[in-house]
Design a protein around this motif. Structure first.
Motif, PDB file in Angstrom:
ATOM      1  N   ILE A  74       0.859  -1.186   0.000  1.00  0.00           N
ATOM      2  CA  ILE A  74       0.000   0.000   0.000  1.00  0.00           C
ATOM      3  C   ILE A  74       0.890   1.228   0.000  1.00  0.00           C
ATOM      4  CG2 ILE A  74      -1.782   1.276   1.237  1.00  0.00           C
ATOM      5  CD1 ILE A  74      -2.564  -1.489   2.507  1.00  0.00           C
ATOM      6  N   ARG A  75       0.708   2.073  -1.000  1.00  0.00           N
ATOM      7  CA  ARG A  75       1.518   3.287  -1.117  1.00  0.00           C
ATOM      8  C   ARG A  75       0.853   4.481  -0.439  1.00  0.00           C
ATOM      9  NH1 ARG A  75       5.192   2.493  -5.686  1.00  0.00           N
ATOM     10  NH2 ARG A  75       6.138   0.511  -5.131  1.00  0.00           N
ATOM     11  N   ASP A  84     -17.285   7.977   3.636  1.00  0.00           N
ATOM     12  CA  ASP A  84     -18.063   7.133   2.722  1.00  0.00           C
ATOM     13  C   ASP A  84     -17.370   6.922   1.382  1.00  0.00           C
ATOM     14  OD1 ASP A  84     -18.458   9.664   1.672  1.00  0.00           O
ATOM     15  OD2 ASP A  84     -20.639   9.541   1.642  1.00  0.00           O
ATOM     16  N   ARG A  85     -16.190   7.508   1.203  1.00  0.00           N
ATOM     17  CA  ARG A  85     -15.339   7.262   0.036  1.00  0.00           C
ATOM     18  C   ARG A  85     -13.909   7.121   0.525  1.00  0.00           C
ATOM     19  NH1 ARG A  85     -19.549   6.851  -2.168  1.00  0.00           N
ATOM     20  NH2 ARG A  85     -20.243   7.634  -4.165  1.00  0.00           N
ATOM     21  N   VAL A  86     -13.238   6.084   0.046  1.00  0.00           N
ATOM     22  CA  VAL A  86     -11.844   5.866   0.410  1.00  0.00           C
ATOM     23  C   VAL A  86     -11.084   5.448  -0.844  1.00  0.00           C
ATOM     24  CG1 VAL A  86     -12.251   3.477   1.173  1.00  0.00           C
ATOM     25  CG2 VAL A  86     -10.276   4.716   2.049  1.00  0.00           C
ATOM     26  N   VAL A  87      -9.857   5.932  -0.965  1.00  0.00           N
ATOM     27  CA  VAL A  87      -9.022   5.680  -2.138  1.00  0.00           C
ATOM     28  C   VAL A  87      -7.696   5.099  -1.678  1.00  0.00           C
ATOM     29  CG1 VAL A  87      -7.817   6.755  -4.086  1.00  0.00           C
ATOM     30  CG2 VAL A  87     -10.053   7.623  -3.374  1.00  0.00           C
ATOM     31  N   SER A  88      -7.208   4.114  -2.415  1.00  0.00           N
ATOM     32  CA  SER A  88      -5.897   3.551  -2.117  1.00  0.00           C
ATOM     33  C   SER A  88      -5.102   3.410  -3.407  1.00  0.00           C
ATOM     34  CB  SER A  88      -6.035   2.190  -1.442  1.00  0.00           C
ATOM     35  OG  SER A  88      -4.767   1.743  -1.008  1.00  0.00           O
ATOM     36  N   ARG A  89      -3.842   3.773  -3.299  1.00  0.00           N
ATOM     37  CA  ARG A  89      -2.886   3.607  -4.400  1.00  0.00           C
ATOM     38  C   ARG A  89      -1.915   2.538  -3.928  1.00  0.00           C
ATOM     39  NH1 ARG A  89       1.956   6.095  -5.420  1.00  0.00           N
ATOM     40  NH2 ARG A  89       1.778   7.370  -3.555  1.00  0.00           N
ATOM     41  N   TRP A  90      -1.674   1.524  -4.773  1.00  0.00           N
ATOM     42  CA  TRP A  90      -0.890   0.376  -4.345  1.00  0.00           C
ATOM     43  C   TRP A  90      -0.016  -0.175  -5.469  1.00  0.00           C
ATOM     44  CZ3 TRP A  90      -3.090  -2.979  -7.689  1.00  0.00           C
ATOM     45  CH2 TRP A  90      -4.445  -2.807  -7.998  1.00  0.00           C
ATOM     46  N   TYR A  91       0.885  -1.066  -5.059  1.00  0.00           N
ATOM     47  CA  TYR A  91       1.802  -1.734  -5.974  1.00  0.00           C
ATOM     48  C   TYR A  91       1.702  -3.220  -5.660  1.00  0.00           C
ATOM     49  CZ  TYR A  91       6.288  -3.075  -8.079  1.00  0.00           C
ATOM     50  OH  TYR A  91       7.277  -3.662  -8.835  1.00  0.00           O
ATOM     51  N   SER A 110       4.399  -7.432 -12.070  1.00  0.00           N
ATOM     52  CA  SER A 110       4.042  -6.386 -11.116  1.00  0.00           C
ATOM     53  C   SER A 110       3.180  -5.348 -11.824  1.00  0.00           C
ATOM     54  CB  SER A 110       5.286  -5.731 -10.533  1.00  0.00           C
ATOM     55  OG  SER A 110       6.026  -5.092 -11.547  1.00  0.00           O
ATOM     56  N   PHE A 111       2.377  -4.659 -11.038  1.00  0.00           N
ATOM     57  CA  PHE A 111       1.576  -3.570 -11.585  1.00  0.00           C
ATOM     58  C   PHE A 111       1.160  -2.632 -10.465  1.00  0.00           C
ATOM     59  CE2 PHE A 111      -1.203  -7.249 -11.006  1.00  0.00           C
ATOM     60  CZ  PHE A 111      -2.220  -6.739 -10.210  1.00  0.00           C
ATOM     61  N   THR A 112       0.891  -1.409 -10.865  1.00  0.00           N
ATOM     62  CA  THR A 112       0.367  -0.422  -9.937  1.00  0.00           C
ATOM     63  C   THR A 112      -1.142  -0.365 -10.113  1.00  0.00           C
ATOM     64  OG1 THR A 112       0.671   1.335 -11.560  1.00  0.00           O
ATOM     65  CG2 THR A 112       2.461   0.969  -9.981  1.00  0.00           C
ATOM     66  N   GLY A 113      -1.818   0.177  -9.114  1.00  0.00           N
ATOM     67  CA  GLY A 113      -3.255   0.308  -9.226  1.00  0.00           C
ATOM     68  C   GLY A 113      -3.812   1.329  -8.263  1.00  0.00           C
ATOM     69  N   ILE A 114      -5.032   1.707  -8.545  1.00  0.00           N
ATOM     70  CA  ILE A 114      -5.783   2.618  -7.691  1.00  0.00           C
ATOM     71  C   ILE A 114      -7.175   2.031  -7.513  1.00  0.00           C
ATOM     72  CG2 ILE A 114      -6.845   4.911  -7.517  1.00  0.00           C
ATOM     73  CD1 ILE A 114      -4.488   5.965  -9.171  1.00  0.00           C
ATOM     74  N   ARG A 131      -5.874  -0.547 -12.921  1.00  0.00           N
ATOM     75  CA  ARG A 131      -4.524  -1.071 -12.712  1.00  0.00           C
ATOM     76  C   ARG A 131      -3.766  -1.050 -14.021  1.00  0.00           C
ATOM     77  NH1 ARG A 131      -6.387  -7.361 -12.106  1.00  0.00           N
ATOM     78  NH2 ARG A 131      -7.957  -7.006 -13.630  1.00  0.00           N
ATOM     79  N   ALA A 132      -2.458  -1.035 -13.926  1.00  0.00           N
ATOM     80  CA  ALA A 132      -1.586  -0.928 -15.085  1.00  0.00           C
ATOM     81  C   ALA A 132      -1.388  -2.301 -15.731  1.00  0.00           C
ATOM     82  CB  ALA A 132      -0.252  -0.308 -14.677  1.00  0.00           C
ATOM     83  N   ALA A 133      -2.479  -2.901 -16.182  1.00  0.00           N
ATOM     84  CA  ALA A 133      -2.429  -4.251 -16.759  1.00  0.00           C
ATOM     85  C   ALA A 133      -1.685  -4.274 -18.093  1.00  0.00           C
ATOM     86  CB  ALA A 133      -3.830  -4.812 -16.920  1.00  0.00           C
ATOM     87  N   LEU A 134      -1.870  -3.261 -18.926  1.00  0.00           N
ATOM     88  CA  LEU A 134      -1.212  -3.243 -20.232  1.00  0.00           C
ATOM     89  C   LEU A 134       0.303  -3.265 -20.071  1.00  0.00           C
ATOM     90  CD1 LEU A 134      -1.301  -3.096 -23.291  1.00  0.00           C
ATOM     91  CD2 LEU A 134      -1.439  -0.594 -23.090  1.00  0.00           C
ATOM     92  N   GLU A 135       0.806  -2.480 -19.167  1.00  0.00           N
ATOM     93  CA  GLU A 135       2.247  -2.470 -18.930  1.00  0.00           C
ATOM     94  C   GLU A 135       2.738  -3.825 -18.447  1.00  0.00           C
ATOM     95  OE1 GLU A 135       0.060  -0.224 -17.957  1.00  0.00           O
ATOM     96  OE2 GLU A 135       0.793   1.735 -18.639  1.00  0.00           O
ATOM     97  N   SER A 136       1.978  -4.476 -17.585  1.00  0.00           N
ATOM     98  CA  SER A 136       2.347  -5.812 -17.083  1.00  0.00           C
ATOM     99  C   SER A 136       2.331  -6.826 -18.222  1.00  0.00           C
ATOM    100  CB  SER A 136       1.382  -6.250 -15.996  1.00  0.00           C
ATOM    101  OG  SER A 136       1.477  -5.396 -14.906  1.00  0.00           O
ATOM    102  N   TYR A 137       1.312  -6.761 -19.050  1.00  0.00           N
ATOM    103  CA  TYR A 137       1.214  -7.673 -20.198  1.00  0.00           C
ATOM    104  C   TYR A 137       2.417  -7.497 -21.121  1.00  0.00           C
ATOM    105  CZ  TYR A 137      -0.449  -9.712 -24.561  1.00  0.00           C
ATOM    106  OH  TYR A 137      -0.541 -10.448 -25.696  1.00  0.00           O
TER     107      TYR A 137
END
Length: 142
Positions: A74-75, A84-91, A110-114, A131-137
């Protein structure tokens, strides 16, 4: 979830952190889904909707089957004042066990995501994930 956090914002952050740690951490604790999410939990990820706790558990199981040894770092996590809203940026890191329909070869992935969640009644109710799926692919096919 730890109720010692005093503000709605702090409780929402703790809820998201507990979810990411328990479900997407090394333990892969799918029972946490029953504790932390509403019964009609909905998630949009990769252009698809998964609705309900049981379908979500199955979706997580299938993802874990093709993406081994997953670990989430978790970054940053923050919530609005109402909680009632929560955001997380992770690796996330893991190994290829057939992700993206590719042959399983054990290579690192590996990939990053929000993730953006809606919180209702002290539980996660809805989620939108990017999530950064294209970069992982690309890393596995180039």
């Amino acid at each position: 979830m730890h109720e010692s956090h005093s503000t709605p914002s702090e409780r929402a952050v703790a809820l998201a952190t507990e979810f990411l740690t328990r479900v997407w951490g090394p333990a892969h604790d799918l029972e946490a889904i029953d504790e932390l999410m509403t019964e009609d939990y909905r998630i949009w990820s990769g252009g698809a909707l998964v609705a309900g706790r049981e379908p979500f558990k199955e979706w997580v199981r299938q993802f874990q089957a093709i993406y081994g040894d997953a670990h989430t770092e978790i970054r940053e996590t923050f919530a609005n004042a109402a909680g009632d809203r929560v955001v997380s940026r992770w690796y996330n890191t893991g190994v290829n066990k057939g992700i993206f329909g590719l042959p399983p070869d054990g290579r690192p992935v590996s990939f990053t995501g929000i993730a953006i969640w809606r919180v209702e009644g002290g539980r996660l109710a809805e989620c939108w994930v990017e999530r950064a799926a294209l970069e992982s692919y690309r890393s596995l096919t180039e």
